[in-house]
Design a protein around this motif. Structure first.
Motif, PDB file in Angstrom:
ATOM      1  N   VAL A  11       0.495   0.655   0.241  1.00  0.00           N
ATOM      2  CA  VAL A  11       0.553   0.337   1.680  1.00  0.00           C
ATOM      3  C   VAL A  11       1.904   0.749   2.257  1.00  0.00           C
ATOM      4  CG1 VAL A  11       0.586  -1.539   3.364  1.00  0.00           C
ATOM      5  CG2 VAL A  11      -1.121  -1.541   1.530  1.00  0.00           C
ATOM      6  N   VAL A  12       2.990   0.406   1.541  1.00  0.00           N
ATOM      7  CA  VAL A  12       4.339   0.763   1.996  1.00  0.00           C
ATOM      8  C   VAL A  12       4.506   2.276   2.041  1.00  0.00           C
ATOM      9  CG1 VAL A  12       6.777   0.684   1.374  1.00  0.00           C
ATOM     10  CG2 VAL A  12       5.404  -1.396   1.262  1.00  0.00           C
ATOM     11  N   THR A  13       3.931   2.966   1.060  1.00  0.00           N
ATOM     12  CA  THR A  13       4.027   4.427   1.023  1.00  0.00           C
ATOM     13  C   THR A  13       3.368   5.043   2.252  1.00  0.00           C
ATOM     14  OG1 THR A  13       4.068   4.501  -1.399  1.00  0.00           O
ATOM     15  CG2 THR A  13       3.345   6.502  -0.242  1.00  0.00           C
ATOM     16  N   ILE A  14       2.172   4.577   2.582  1.00  0.00           N
ATOM     17  CA  ILE A  14       1.472   5.093   3.762  1.00  0.00           C
ATOM     18  C   ILE A  14       2.290   4.811   5.020  1.00  0.00           C
ATOM     19  CG2 ILE A  14      -0.584   4.828   5.199  1.00  0.00           C
ATOM     20  CD1 ILE A  14      -2.137   4.210   2.610  1.00  0.00           C
ATOM     21  N   ALA A  15       2.822   3.592   5.124  1.00  0.00           N
ATOM     22  CA  ALA A  15       3.630   3.232   6.299  1.00  0.00           C
ATOM     23  C   ALA A  15       4.879   4.101   6.385  1.00  0.00           C
ATOM     24  CB  ALA A  15       4.011   1.755   6.229  1.00  0.00           C
ATOM     25  N   ALA A  16       5.541   4.339   5.241  1.00  0.00           N
ATOM     26  CA  ALA A  16       6.757   5.154   5.227  1.00  0.00           C
ATOM     27  C   ALA A  16       6.462   6.593   5.644  1.00  0.00           C
ATOM     28  CB  ALA A  16       7.391   5.128   3.841  1.00  0.00           C
ATOM     29  N   LEU A  17       5.336   7.123   5.181  1.00  0.00           N
ATOM     30  CA  LEU A  17       4.968   8.491   5.548  1.00  0.00           C
ATOM     31  C   LEU A  17       4.633   8.595   7.037  1.00  0.00           C
ATOM     32  CD1 LEU A  17       2.806   9.511   2.449  1.00  0.00           C
ATOM     33  CD2 LEU A  17       5.156  10.201   2.980  1.00  0.00           C
ATOM     34  N   VAL A  18       4.000   7.562   7.570  1.00  0.00           N
ATOM     35  CA  VAL A  18       3.702   7.544   9.011  1.00  0.00           C
ATOM     36  C   VAL A  18       4.998   7.511   9.815  1.00  0.00           C
ATOM     37  CG1 VAL A  18       2.714   6.173  10.884  1.00  0.00           C
ATOM     38  CG2 VAL A  18       1.420   6.494   8.753  1.00  0.00           C
ATOM     39  N   GLY A 294      12.105   7.790   1.539  1.00  0.00           N
ATOM     40  CA  GLY A 294      11.580   8.389   0.310  1.00  0.00           C
ATOM     41  C   GLY A 294      12.071   7.723  -0.947  1.00  0.00           C
ATOM     42  N   LEU A 295      13.405   7.677  -1.119  1.00  0.00           N
ATOM     43  CA  LEU A 295      13.979   7.050  -2.315  1.00  0.00           C
ATOM     44  C   LEU A 295      13.786   5.541  -2.296  1.00  0.00           C
ATOM     45  CD1 LEU A 295      17.411   8.848  -2.942  1.00  0.00           C
ATOM     46  CD2 LEU A 295      15.154   9.443  -3.788  1.00  0.00           C
ATOM     47  N   GLY A 296      14.001   4.955  -1.114  1.00  0.00           N
ATOM     48  CA  GLY A 296      13.983   3.500  -1.028  1.00  0.00           C
ATOM     49  C   GLY A 296      12.597   2.907  -0.956  1.00  0.00           C
ATOM     50  N   LEU A 297      11.956   3.077   0.179  1.00  0.00           N
ATOM     51  CA  LEU A 297      10.659   2.420   0.382  1.00  0.00           C
ATOM     52  C   LEU A 297       9.612   2.898  -0.618  1.00  0.00           C
ATOM     53  CD1 LEU A 297      10.310   2.169   4.256  1.00  0.00           C
ATOM     54  CD2 LEU A 297      10.613   0.314   2.625  1.00  0.00           C
ATOM     55  N   ILE A 298       9.452   4.207  -0.773  1.00  0.00           N
ATOM     56  CA  ILE A 298       8.409   4.712  -1.667  1.00  0.00           C
ATOM     57  C   ILE A 298       8.844   4.620  -3.122  1.00  0.00           C
ATOM     58  CG2 ILE A 298       7.023   6.717  -2.301  1.00  0.00           C
ATOM     59  CD1 ILE A 298       7.173   7.632   0.599  1.00  0.00           C
ATOM     60  N   GLY A 299       9.977   5.265  -3.450  1.00  0.00           N
ATOM     61  CA  GLY A 299      10.432   5.302  -4.839  1.00  0.00           C
ATOM     62  C   GLY A 299      10.733   3.944  -5.421  1.00  0.00           C
TER      63      GLY A 299
END
Length: 379
Positions: A11-18, A294-299
Motif C-alpha cells: 500500500v505504501v509503495t503504491i502511495a509513494a509511486l503516486v 524510494g529508499l525510505g518509504l518503499i525500501g
C-alpha cells in the motif's frame, strides 16, 4: 501471513509511486521505483540481522521498531540525514540546505554556473570519507564480535573455529578494528582526510561499544531477574506486592530498558547499513524527495516487512546458516566502505557480494536440513 505482513508495504509503495508521479511525472515515478528496488537489494542482509535482534524483543518493542523506527528510517536517515550533512558542511541553515537540494544546478554540473558554490550532490559526495569511516567501523565491530564469539553451529567451520579460539584473547576485535582504521587512514584515505577518517572511525567504534554494551548489560539483568523469579516462592512474590510497590514491576522496567537499548542498537545498525544506499542513490538522482520516497518509504518499509516475516516465520531457526551469511555480508560491506574512502566502488558490487553470501548460506542451510532428514529417516 504474507499478505498481513507485506500488505502495508505494498500500500505504501503504491502511495509513494503516486506521490512521485504527481511530484515529477513518469520520470520521477520510474526513478522512485528503481530506488526502492535498489534499497531492498542492498539491505537484505540488514533484514536478516535485524531479525536476529528483533526476535529477542518483546511485542511492545517490536511494534515500536515497526512504527517509530520506520519514521526514523524514512525521514531521519533518508531525508534529514543528507540535509544535516549539507547543513554542517556548507554552513547553510536547514531551510537553505533544503532549497539547495531542490534547486540543483542545470545538467550535471558540480557547481552553480558562475559561482564557486558546490551543489547538494557534491557536498554529500565530499562527505563520503567520514560517513564511510563511521559506518564501516560500526559494521566491522559487529562482524568481528560475531566472528570471535563461541558458537554451537558454524558455517565456514574451517575458518570460524580457529577464529573462535583466537577470539578468547580479550578485546581482540578492538585491536583489529583500530589496526584496520589506522591502515585505512594512512594508506587509503586522501591525505587531507586522514584525521577526519580517524575521528569518524573512532566514533563508529565508540557508538557500537556503547550501544551494544548497554543492550547486553540490561539483557543480562533481565535474564538474571527471570531466573530469580522462577525460583522464588509465591509467598515471596506476595510479600513484594504487600510492600507497597506500584506501577511496573522491576522485571518490566528491566525489560523496558533492555528493549530500549536493543531498539537503539537496531536504529544505529540500520543507519550504518543505509549509508551506502544514501550515497549510492545519488548515482540515480540527487532529488531528496525521490530519495526519501524510494529508499525510505518503499525500501525501508519492505526491509522491515521482510524482517518481521523472518521472525514470524521462524526462518532463522529453519535455515540456520542465514545469520552466518548475513554477518559475513556485513564484514564484506564494512571492508568495502573502508576501501571506498579512497576508491569508488560501484553499488552493484556491494549489493551482489551481500546477495551471493546470503544465497550461499541459504543453500547450505537447505543442504544441511536434507542431510539431517535423511539421517533421521535412516534411523
Amino acid at each position: 501471513m504474507v499478505v498481513r505482513i507485506f500488505g502495508l508495504s505494498f500500500v505504501v509503495t503504491i502511495a509513494a509511486l503516486v506521490v512521485a508521479f504527481l511530484y515529477g511525472g513518469v520520470e520521477a515515478l520510474i526513478l522512485t521505483a528503481i530506488l526502492g528496488v535498489f534499497e531492498v537489494t542492498l539491505s537484505f542482509d540488514n533484514a536478516v540481522i535485524n531479525a536476529t535482534v528483533l526476535r529477542r524483543m518483546s511485542d511492545f518493542w517490536q511494534k515500536i521498531f515497526l512504527t517509530i523506527g520506520i519514521v526514523i528510517a524514512v525521514f531521519g536517515m533518508r531525508l534529514v540525514f543528507p540535509l544535516v550533512i549539507v547543513w554542517l558542511a556548507s554552513g547553510l541553515n536547514p531551510v537553505e540546505a533544503l532549497d539547495l537540494a531542490l534547486n540543483p544546478p542545470p545538467g550535471d554540473a558540480a557547481y552553480f554556473p558562475g559561482t564557486n558554490d558546490p551543489s547538494y550532490e557534491t557536498i554529500i559526495t565530499d562527505a563520503h570519507p567520514q560517513i564511510a569511516a563511521f559506518g564501516g567501523m560500526f559494521l566491522l565491530m559487529l562482524f568481528l564480535g560475531f566472528l570471535f564469539e563461541e558458537k554451537e553451529l558454524t558455517w565456514l567451520t574451517w575458518i570460524e573455529r580457529p577464529l573462535e579460539r583466537i577470539g578468547k584473547l580479550e578485546m581482540l576485535e578492538v585491536v583489529i578494528a583500530i589496526g584496520l582504521l589506522v591502515l585505512t587512514a594512512s594508506f587509503i584515505a586522501p591525505e587531507d582526510e586522514r584525521s577526519t577518517v580517524m575521528i569518524a572511525g573512532a566514533l563508529g567504534m565508540i557508538t557500537y561499544i556503547l550501544v551494544n554494551g548497554l543492550g547486553e548489560f540490561f539483557n543480562v539483568e533481565v535474564e538474571d531477574e527471570v531466573e530469580e523469579l522462577a525460583h522464588s516462592s509465591e509467598g515471596e512474590q506476595e510479600a513484594q506486592k504487600s510492600n507497597g510497590r506500584s506501577g511496573p514491576s522491576d522485571l518490566a522496567k528491566a525489560t523496558g530498558k533492555a528493549g530500549f537499548f536493543l531498539f537503539l542498537y537496531l536504529e544505529v545498525l540500520d543507519a550504518s547499513f543505509s549509508f551506502d544506499g544514501v550515497i549510492g542513490a545519488f548515482a540515480i538522482t540527487a532529488d531528496p524527495i525521490l530519495i526519501a520516497l524510494g529508499l525510505g518509504l518503499i525500501g525501508a518499509m519492505f526491509v522491515r516487512s521482510l524482517t518481521v516475516y523472518l521472525v514470524r516465520k521462524g526462518t532463522l531457526s529453519e535455515y540456520e546458516y542465514l545469520e552466518h551469511g548475513a554477518h559475513w555480508a556485513i564484514g564484506a560491506l564494512a571492508l568495502i566502505l573502508l576501501y571506498s574512502i579512497g576508491t569508488h566502488v560501484p553499488e552493484i558490487i556491494t549489493g551482489l557480494i551481500g546477495l551471493v553470501l546470503i544465497v550461499a548460506a541459504l543453500v547450505s542451510s537447505i543442504v544441511r536440513r536434507k542431510r539431517q532428514a535423511n539421517e533421521t529417516a535412516s534411523v
